[in-house]
Scaffold this motif. Structure first.
Motif, short mmCIF file in Angstrom:
data_model
loop_
_atom_site.label_atom_id
_atom_site.label_comp_id
_atom_site.label_asym_id
_atom_site.label_seq_id
_atom_site.Cartn_x
_atom_site.Cartn_y
_atom_site.Cartn_z
N SER A 5 4.77 -7.74 -11.54
CA SER A 5 3.60 -6.92 -11.24
C SER A 5 2.32 -7.55 -11.77
CB SER A 5 3.78 -5.54 -11.85
OG SER A 5 2.62 -4.77 -11.62
N LEU A 6 1.28 -7.49 -10.95
CA LEU A 6 -0.07 -7.92 -11.35
C LEU A 6 -1.02 -6.72 -11.33
CD1 LEU A 6 -0.38 -11.28 -9.37
CD2 LEU A 6 0.23 -10.98 -11.76
N ASP A 7 -0.46 -5.51 -11.27
CA ASP A 7 -1.30 -4.32 -11.18
C ASP A 7 -2.28 -4.20 -12.35
OD1 ASP A 7 -0.17 -3.61 -8.78
OD2 ASP A 7 1.14 -2.08 -9.63
N ASP A 8 -1.87 -4.64 -13.53
CA ASP A 8 -2.75 -4.54 -14.69
C ASP A 8 -3.98 -5.45 -14.56
OD1 ASP A 8 -1.01 -6.70 -14.90
OD2 ASP A 8 -1.11 -6.73 -17.09
N LEU A 9 -3.88 -6.51 -13.76
CA LEU A 9 -5.01 -7.40 -13.53
C LEU A 9 -5.96 -6.90 -12.45
CD1 LEU A 9 -3.18 -10.84 -13.57
CD2 LEU A 9 -4.50 -9.81 -15.42
N PHE A 10 -5.42 -6.09 -11.52
CA PHE A 10 -6.21 -5.64 -10.38
C PHE A 10 -6.42 -4.14 -10.37
CE2 PHE A 10 -4.31 -9.63 -9.06
CZ PHE A 10 -5.43 -10.31 -8.63
N SER A 11 -6.29 -3.48 -11.51
CA SER A 11 -6.50 -2.02 -11.55
C SER A 11 -7.99 -1.73 -11.43
CB SER A 11 -5.94 -1.43 -12.83
OG SER A 11 -6.60 -1.98 -13.96
N VAL B 246 0.87 -1.17 0.00
CA VAL B 246 0.00 0.00 0.00
C VAL B 246 0.90 1.22 0.00
CG1 VAL B 246 -1.83 1.23 1.19
CG2 VAL B 246 -1.76 -1.27 1.27
N LYS B 247 0.78 2.04 -1.03
CA LYS B 247 1.62 3.23 -1.17
C LYS B 247 1.00 4.39 -0.41
CE LYS B 247 4.51 1.14 -3.77
NZ LYS B 247 5.80 0.76 -3.34
N GLU B 248 1.76 5.49 -0.28
CA GLU B 248 1.30 6.65 0.47
C GLU B 248 0.02 7.25 -0.10
OE1 GLU B 248 4.43 9.50 0.91
OE2 GLU B 248 5.79 8.04 1.78
N ASP B 249 -0.20 7.10 -1.40
CA ASP B 249 -1.41 7.63 -2.02
C ASP B 249 -2.63 6.75 -1.76
OD1 ASP B 249 -0.84 5.48 -3.66
OD2 ASP B 249 -0.58 6.66 -5.49
N GLY B 250 -2.42 5.63 -1.03
CA GLY B 250 -3.52 4.74 -0.68
C GLY B 250 -3.79 3.66 -1.71
N LYS B 251 -3.07 3.66 -2.82
CA LYS B 251 -3.27 2.65 -3.85
C LYS B 251 -2.54 1.36 -3.49
CE LYS B 251 -4.08 5.78 -7.66
NZ LYS B 251 -3.68 6.18 -9.00
N MET B 252 -3.17 0.24 -3.81
CA MET B 252 -2.57 -1.06 -3.55
C MET B 252 -1.88 -1.55 -4.81
SD MET B 252 -4.30 -4.64 -2.32
CE MET B 252 -5.19 -3.83 -1.03
N HIS B 253 -0.67 -2.08 -4.63
CA HIS B 253 0.08 -2.66 -5.73
C HIS B 253 0.23 -4.15 -5.44
CE1 HIS B 253 1.03 1.23 -7.50
NE2 HIS B 253 1.14 1.64 -6.25
N VAL B 254 0.01 -4.97 -6.47
CA VAL B 254 -0.01 -6.41 -6.31
C VAL B 254 1.11 -7.03 -7.15
CG1 VAL B 254 -1.43 -8.48 -6.55
CG2 VAL B 254 -2.51 -6.30 -6.01
N HIS B 255 1.86 -7.94 -6.54
CA HIS B 255 2.96 -8.62 -7.23
C HIS B 255 2.88 -10.11 -6.95
CE1 HIS B 255 4.49 -4.50 -6.83
NE2 HIS B 255 5.06 -4.75 -7.99
N GLU B 256 3.29 -10.90 -7.94
CA GLU B 256 3.37 -12.35 -7.76
C GLU B 256 4.83 -12.71 -7.51
OE1 GLU B 256 1.89 -16.32 -10.05
OE2 GLU B 256 2.58 -14.67 -11.28
N VAL B 257 5.06 -13.55 -6.53
CA VAL B 257 6.40 -14.01 -6.22
C VAL B 257 6.68 -15.26 -7.05
CG1 VAL B 257 7.97 -14.78 -4.41
CG2 VAL B 257 6.22 -13.08 -3.88
N GLN B 258 7.72 -15.19 -7.88
CA GLN B 258 8.09 -16.31 -8.75
C GLN B 258 8.91 -17.34 -7.98
OE1 GLN B 258 6.90 -16.31 -11.95
NE2 GLN B 258 5.90 -14.40 -11.38
N GLU B 259 9.10 -18.51 -8.56
CA GLU B 259 9.85 -19.58 -7.90
C GLU B 259 11.29 -19.19 -7.59
OE1 GLU B 259 9.62 -23.28 -9.98
OE2 GLU B 259 7.45 -23.24 -10.03
#
Length: 56
Positions: free
Chosen positions: A49-55, A30-43
């Motif tokens: 980044s998964l932000d384009d899926l959860f925008s 969660v950034k200071e602007d209140g927006k959530m950023h989502v990332h997938e952890v690879q092996e």
């Protein structure tokens, strides 16, 4: 807080404003602007980044 991907509440805090879903293995920040950023952890430990899926 519920995971935006799997909707479970199996979220753990891994840092200041950083969280991890133990169910579907994604990292949330969660950034200071209140927006959530989502990332997938690879092996190999890298994240993608998964932000384009959860925008809004």
């Amino acid at each position: 807080m519920n995971c935006p991907n799997c909707q479970t509440s199996d979220i753990g805090k891994i840092g200041s404003q950083q969280f991890y879903c133990w169910n579907c293995f994604i990292e949330l920040s969660v950034k200071e602007d209140g927006k959530m950023h989502v990332h997938e952890v690879q092996e190999d430990g890298t994240i993608s980044s998964l932000d384009d899926l959860f925008s809004e």
